[in-house]
Design an enzyme around this catalytic site. Structure first.
Site, PDB file in Angstrom:
ATOM      1  CB  THR A 200      -0.862   0.033   1.279  1.00 36.85           C
ATOM      2  OG1 THR A 200      -0.002   0.273   2.398  1.00 36.85           O
ATOM      3  CG2 THR A 200      -1.643  -1.258   1.477  1.00 36.85           C
TER       4      THR A 200
ATOM      5  CG  ASP B 264      -5.408  -8.367   0.361  1.00 35.20           C
ATOM      6  OD1 ASP B 264      -5.290  -8.392   1.601  1.00 35.20           O
ATOM      7  OD2 ASP B 264      -6.323  -7.774  -0.233  1.00 35.20           O
TER       8      ASP B 264
ATOM      9  CB  ALA C 153      -2.405  -3.128  10.412  1.00 40.51           C
TER      10      ALA C 153
ATOM     11  CB  THR D 179      -6.208  -4.374   5.828  1.00 37.53           C
ATOM     12  OG1 THR D 179      -6.123  -4.221   4.413  1.00 37.53           O
ATOM     13  CG2 THR D 179      -4.862  -4.803   6.371  1.00 37.53           C
TER      14      THR D 179
ATOM     15  CB  THR E  11      -1.767  -0.633  18.819  1.00 35.60           C
ATOM     16  OG1 THR E  11      -1.805   0.657  19.403  1.00 35.60           O
ATOM     17  CG2 THR E  11      -3.184  -0.970  18.381  1.00 35.60           C
ATOM     18  CG  ASP E  12      -0.332   2.154  23.302  1.00 35.73           C
ATOM     19  OD1 ASP E  12      -0.725   2.400  22.138  1.00 35.73           O
ATOM     20  OD2 ASP E  12       0.470   2.898  23.909  1.00 35.73           O
ATOM     21  CD  GLU E  13      -3.150   4.372  18.656  1.00 35.48           C
ATOM     22  OE1 GLU E  13      -4.201   4.808  18.181  1.00 35.48           O
ATOM     23  OE2 GLU E  13      -2.022   4.645  18.190  1.00 35.48           O
TER      24      GLU E  13
ATOM     25  CE1 TYR F  79      -3.967   0.722  13.673  1.00 40.02           C
ATOM     26  CE2 TYR F  79      -3.799   2.146  15.599  1.00 40.02           C
ATOM     27  CZ  TYR F  79      -3.306   1.108  14.823  1.00 40.02           C
ATOM     28  OH  TYR F  79      -2.152   0.450  15.202  1.00 40.02           O
TER      29      TYR F  79
ATOM     30  CB  ALA G 288     -12.856   0.171  16.546  1.00 38.29           C
TER      31      ALA G 288
ATOM     32  CE  LYS H 213      -3.377  -3.793  15.149  1.00 37.88           C
ATOM     33  NZ  LYS H 213      -2.576  -4.686  14.274  1.00 37.88           N
TER      34      LYS H 213
ATOM     35  NE  ARG I  27      -1.136   9.115  21.031  1.00 36.70           N
ATOM     36  CZ  ARG I  27      -2.188   9.746  21.542  1.00 36.70           C
ATOM     37  NH1 ARG I  27      -2.193  10.109  22.822  1.00 36.70           N
ATOM     38  NH2 ARG I  27      -3.245  10.025  20.802  1.00 36.70           N
TER      39      ARG I  27
HETATM   40  P1  NAD Z   1       2.684   0.650   8.411  1.00 39.29           P
HETATM   41  O1  NAD Z   1       1.412   1.317   8.016  1.00 39.29           O
HETATM   42  O2  NAD Z   1       3.973   1.404   8.326  1.00 39.29           O
HETATM   43  O3  NAD Z   1       2.899  -0.684   7.560  1.00 39.29           O
HETATM   44  C1  NAD Z   1       1.844  -1.559   7.280  1.00 39.29           C
HETATM   45  C2  NAD Z   1       2.313  -2.518   6.198  1.00 39.29           C
HETATM   46  O4  NAD Z   1       1.245  -3.448   5.950  1.00 39.29           O
HETATM   47  C3  NAD Z   1       2.639  -1.845   4.868  1.00 39.29           C
HETATM   48  O5  NAD Z   1       3.845  -2.357   4.339  1.00 39.29           O
HETATM   49  C4  NAD Z   1       1.466  -2.197   3.976  1.00 39.29           C
HETATM   50  O6  NAD Z   1       1.807  -2.282   2.598  1.00 39.29           O
HETATM   51  C5  NAD Z   1       1.072  -3.549   4.536  1.00 39.29           C
HETATM   52  N1  NAD Z   1      -0.342  -3.882   4.282  1.00 39.29           N
HETATM   53  C6  NAD Z   1      -1.426  -3.088   4.499  1.00 39.29           C
HETATM   54  N2  NAD Z   1      -2.542  -3.723   4.103  1.00 39.29           N
HETATM   55  C7  NAD Z   1      -2.163  -4.956   3.666  1.00 39.29           C
HETATM   56  C8  NAD Z   1      -2.863  -6.064   3.138  1.00 39.29           C
HETATM   57  N3  NAD Z   1      -4.194  -6.057   3.001  1.00 39.29           N
HETATM   58  N4  NAD Z   1      -2.160  -7.167   2.780  1.00 39.29           N
HETATM   59  C9  NAD Z   1      -0.802  -7.175   2.891  1.00 39.29           C
HETATM   60  N5  NAD Z   1      -0.091  -6.155   3.377  1.00 39.29           N
HETATM   61  C10 NAD Z   1      -0.759  -5.051   3.763  1.00 39.29           C
HETATM   62  O7  NAD Z   1       2.411   0.132   9.892  1.00 39.29           O
HETATM   63  P2  NAD Z   1       3.419  -0.012  11.118  1.00 39.29           P
HETATM   64  O8  NAD Z   1       3.484   1.273  11.838  1.00 39.29           O
HETATM   65  O9  NAD Z   1       4.657  -0.654  10.648  1.00 39.29           O
HETATM   66  O10 NAD Z   1       2.601  -1.020  12.033  1.00 39.29           O
HETATM   67  C11 NAD Z   1       2.755  -2.427  11.892  1.00 39.29           C
HETATM   68  C12 NAD Z   1       1.869  -3.132  12.913  1.00 39.29           C
HETATM   69  O11 NAD Z   1       2.245  -2.732  14.237  1.00 39.29           O
HETATM   70  C13 NAD Z   1       0.388  -2.799  12.765  1.00 39.29           C
HETATM   71  O12 NAD Z   1      -0.348  -3.971  13.000  1.00 39.29           O
HETATM   72  C14 NAD Z   1       0.136  -1.778  13.870  1.00 39.29           C
HETATM   73  O13 NAD Z   1      -1.203  -1.829  14.316  1.00 39.29           O
HETATM   74  C15 NAD Z   1       1.111  -2.242  14.923  1.00 39.29           C
HETATM   75  N6  NAD Z   1       1.605  -1.205  15.848  1.00 39.29           N
HETATM   76  C16 NAD Z   1       2.122  -0.039  15.339  1.00 39.29           C
HETATM   77  C17 NAD Z   1       2.622   0.917  16.224  1.00 39.29           C
HETATM   78  C18 NAD Z   1       3.251   2.198  15.712  1.00 39.29           C
HETATM   79  O14 NAD Z   1       3.626   3.064  16.514  1.00 39.29           O
HETATM   80  N7  NAD Z   1       3.448   2.374  14.408  1.00 39.29           N
HETATM   81  C19 NAD Z   1       2.577   0.696  17.612  1.00 39.29           C
HETATM   82  C20 NAD Z   1       2.031  -0.504  18.077  1.00 39.29           C
HETATM   83  C21 NAD Z   1       1.555  -1.446  17.190  1.00 39.29           C
HETATM   84  P1  TYD Z   2       0.569   9.580  15.342  1.00 38.44           P
HETATM   85  O1  TYD Z   2       2.023   9.595  15.026  1.00 38.44           O
HETATM   86  O2  TYD Z   2      -0.425   9.706  14.237  1.00 38.44           O
HETATM   87  O3  TYD Z   2       0.311   8.272  16.231  1.00 38.44           O
HETATM   88  P2  TYD Z   2      -1.023   7.825  17.077  1.00 38.44           P
HETATM   89  O4  TYD Z   2      -2.160   8.682  16.710  1.00 38.44           O
HETATM   90  O5  TYD Z   2      -1.198   6.417  16.620  1.00 38.44           O
HETATM   91  O6  TYD Z   2      -0.621   7.952  18.518  1.00 38.44           O
HETATM   92  O7  TYD Z   2       0.305  10.757  16.368  1.00 38.44           O
HETATM   93  C1  TYD Z   2       1.015  10.834  17.598  1.00 38.44           C
HETATM   94  C2  TYD Z   2       0.427  12.003  18.371  1.00 38.44           C
HETATM   95  O8  TYD Z   2       0.773  13.214  17.663  1.00 38.44           O
HETATM   96  C3  TYD Z   2      -1.078  11.979  18.448  1.00 38.44           C
HETATM   97  O9  TYD Z   2      -1.478  12.457  19.727  1.00 38.44           O
HETATM   98  C4  TYD Z   2      -1.532  12.938  17.364  1.00 38.44           C
HETATM   99  C5  TYD Z   2      -0.396  13.958  17.307  1.00 38.44           C
HETATM  100  N1  TYD Z   2      -0.150  14.568  15.983  1.00 38.44           N
HETATM  101  C6  TYD Z   2      -0.069  15.952  15.858  1.00 38.44           C
HETATM  102  O10 TYD Z   2      -0.193  16.691  16.862  1.00 38.44           O
HETATM  103  N2  TYD Z   2       0.162  16.482  14.634  1.00 38.44           N
HETATM  104  C7  TYD Z   2       0.291  15.721  13.510  1.00 38.44           C
HETATM  105  O11 TYD Z   2       0.466  16.277  12.394  1.00 38.44           O
HETATM  106  C8  TYD Z   2       0.233  14.288  13.636  1.00 38.44           C
HETATM  107  C9  TYD Z   2       0.363  13.394  12.458  1.00 38.44           C
HETATM  108  C10 TYD Z   2       0.005  13.765  14.921  1.00 38.44           C
END
Ligand code: NAD
Ligand code: TYD
Length: 361
Positions: A43, A66, A90, A107, A138-140, A164, A166, A168, A228
């Site tokens: 994606t 996918d 995701a 997804t 995630t913690d969310e 998001y 919900a 997860k 956060r």
């Molecule tokens: P990201 O959005 O950077 O990457 C998601 C990846 O999944 C992408 O490479 C995308 O191409 C792939 N993808 C999406 N839909 C798909 C599908 N239908 N089939 C196959 N591949 C698909 O996300 P991330 O930040 O790397 O998060 C990865 C995981 O960790 C997620 O499950 C997220 O909920 C979880 N997570 C993320 C954070 C964070 O801070 N980013 C924290 C805790 C948990």
């Molecule tokens: P984000 O990185 O989108 O992660 P998450 O919403 O999953 O915690 O956002 C982190 C925090 O930063 C969140 O409280 C929203 C805030 N934020 C801004 O204040 N400005 C921005 O442009 C973005 C993308 C996030």
């Protein structure tokens, strides 16, 4: 104590995204005999350039597809016979889930359901104890904490507030049920906010670094006092591997860095690091670019993780502090302008224009 589970082949989903690609790099660097089958449909958030240094490494097999495609997932499991499936794929951005939740349902919920069903059939072909499914969450899903409330433990009620979180939460419940009902060896991890290399610049930390260097406004939602709990991505990846090796099926492990920060503090820390590592030509601080903008609808006020269980039971603890992790992250972005340029073309500009206004692109 029983020996650690040690798979020779793992199916990773979402391994071209931010955390997934860091995970693939980390485990291949540390496990010499491991093969990773990497399923990702690329994606906007998935980038093959995240995996460029693995070109020619036969231990990494990339498959574009996918997670909701039952025939494809079943055929990958039959062909490669992995002993573990680690599910990162995701739709992961809260703001996008507010604008368009459909892809998140497809997804995050349908995709997870499909993987669980395929994994269940696959596990039946292997010896008992020969397979593990790890649900990366995630913690969310726990919802928002009051300022003085204790951090989330694994016993905290699920109270997701965004589309998001919900989806997860729904996926985590499916994974739990597949363990409870069908005996699938499921492990679940709930991690706090990650940051580090390959972080797509729609999320706060990479967005601020990217926009600061372009001389653009640094948008802070609302009053910037939302909290956060930040964890350097490689610490998360090592925790996921540790849970896969030594976690107890059916259990959940919270992962966090004990780094609660307000958004405003995070942005000020980034500006200070940039002031030192790549000063503005006019000698002024990047903090001058901070701009307060309209708040996110339903914005969760505070997340914080109690990571004592994984430390006590599995011996994991973060290696980076927030200060060391932020400096590594800023350094990585300064050293990789080509990566940033590649991922911020096309669809990225469309998103920024929709979210922050046409003049901000
Ligand atoms: P990201 O959005 O950077 O990457 C998601 C990846 O999944 C992408 O490479 C995308 O191409 C792939 N993808 C999406 N839909 C798909 C599908 N239908 N089939 C196959 N591949 C698909 O996300 P991330 O930040 O790397 O998060 C990865 C995981 O960790 C997620 O499950 C997220 O909920 C979880 N997570 C993320 C954070 C964070 O801070 N980013 C924290 C805790 C948990
Ligand atoms: P984000 O990185 O989108 O992660 P998450 O919403 O999953 O915690 O956002 C982190 C925090 O930063 C969140 O409280 C929203 C805030 N934020 C801004 O204040 N400005 C921005 O442009 C973005 C993308 C996030």
């Amino acid at each position: 104590m029983s020996a650690d589970f040690s798979p020779s082949c793992v199916l990773v989903t979402g391994g071209a995204g931010f955390i997934g690609s860091n995970f693939v790099h980390t485990v291949l660097a540390e496990q010499a005999d491991l093969t990773v089958i990497n399923l990702d449909n690329l994606t906007y958030a998935g980038n093959l350039s995240n995996l460029a240094s693995l070109k020619g490494d036969r231990r990494h097999v990339f498959v574009r597809g996918d997670v909701a495609d039952a025939d494809l997932v079943a055929s990958l499991l039959t062909e490669h016979r992995p002993q573990a499936l680690v599910h990162f794929a995701a739709e992961s951005h809260v703001d996008r889930s507010i604008h368009g939740p459909d892809d998140f349902l497809r997804t995050n919920v349908q995709g997870t359901f499909n993987l669980l069903e395929c994994a269940r059939a696959h596990a039946q072909q292997l010896a008992p104890g020969g397979f593990r499914y790890l649900q990366v969450s995630t913690d969310e899903v726990y919802g928002s904490l009051e300022p003085d409330a204790p951090p989330f433990t694994e016993q905290h009620r699920y109270e997701p507030n965004s589309p998001y979180s919900a989806t997860k939460a729904a996926a985590d419940h499916l994974a739990r049920a597949w363990h409870h009902t069908y005996g699938l060896p499921v492990l679940t991890t709930n991690c706090s906010n990650n940051y580090g290399p390959y972080h797509f610049p729609e999320k706060l930390i990479p967005l601020v670094i990217h926009r600061a260097l372009l001389g653009q406004a640094l948008p802070i939602y609302g009053d910037g006092q939302q909290v956060r709990d930040w964890l350097y991505v490689q610490d998360h990846c090592r925790a996921v591997w540790r849970v896969l090796q030594a976690g107890v099926p059916g259990e959940t492990y919270n992962i966090g860095g004990w780094n609660e920060k307000t958004n405003l503090d995070v942005v000020r820390t980034l500006c200070a690091a940039l002031d030192e590592m790549s000063p503005r030509a006019d000698g002024q601080s990047y903090a001058q670019q901070i701009t307060f903008v309209a708040d996110r609808p339903g914005h969760d006020r505070r997340y914080a993780i109690d990571a004592r269980k994984i430390e006590r039971e599995l011996g994991w603890r973060p290696q980076e502090t927030f200060e060391s992790g932020i400096r590594k992250t800023v350094r990585w972005f300064l050293d990789h302008p080509d990566w940033v340029r590649d991922v911020t073309s096309g669809a990225y500009r469309q998103w920024v224009s929709q979210q922050y206004g046409a003049e901000s692109v």
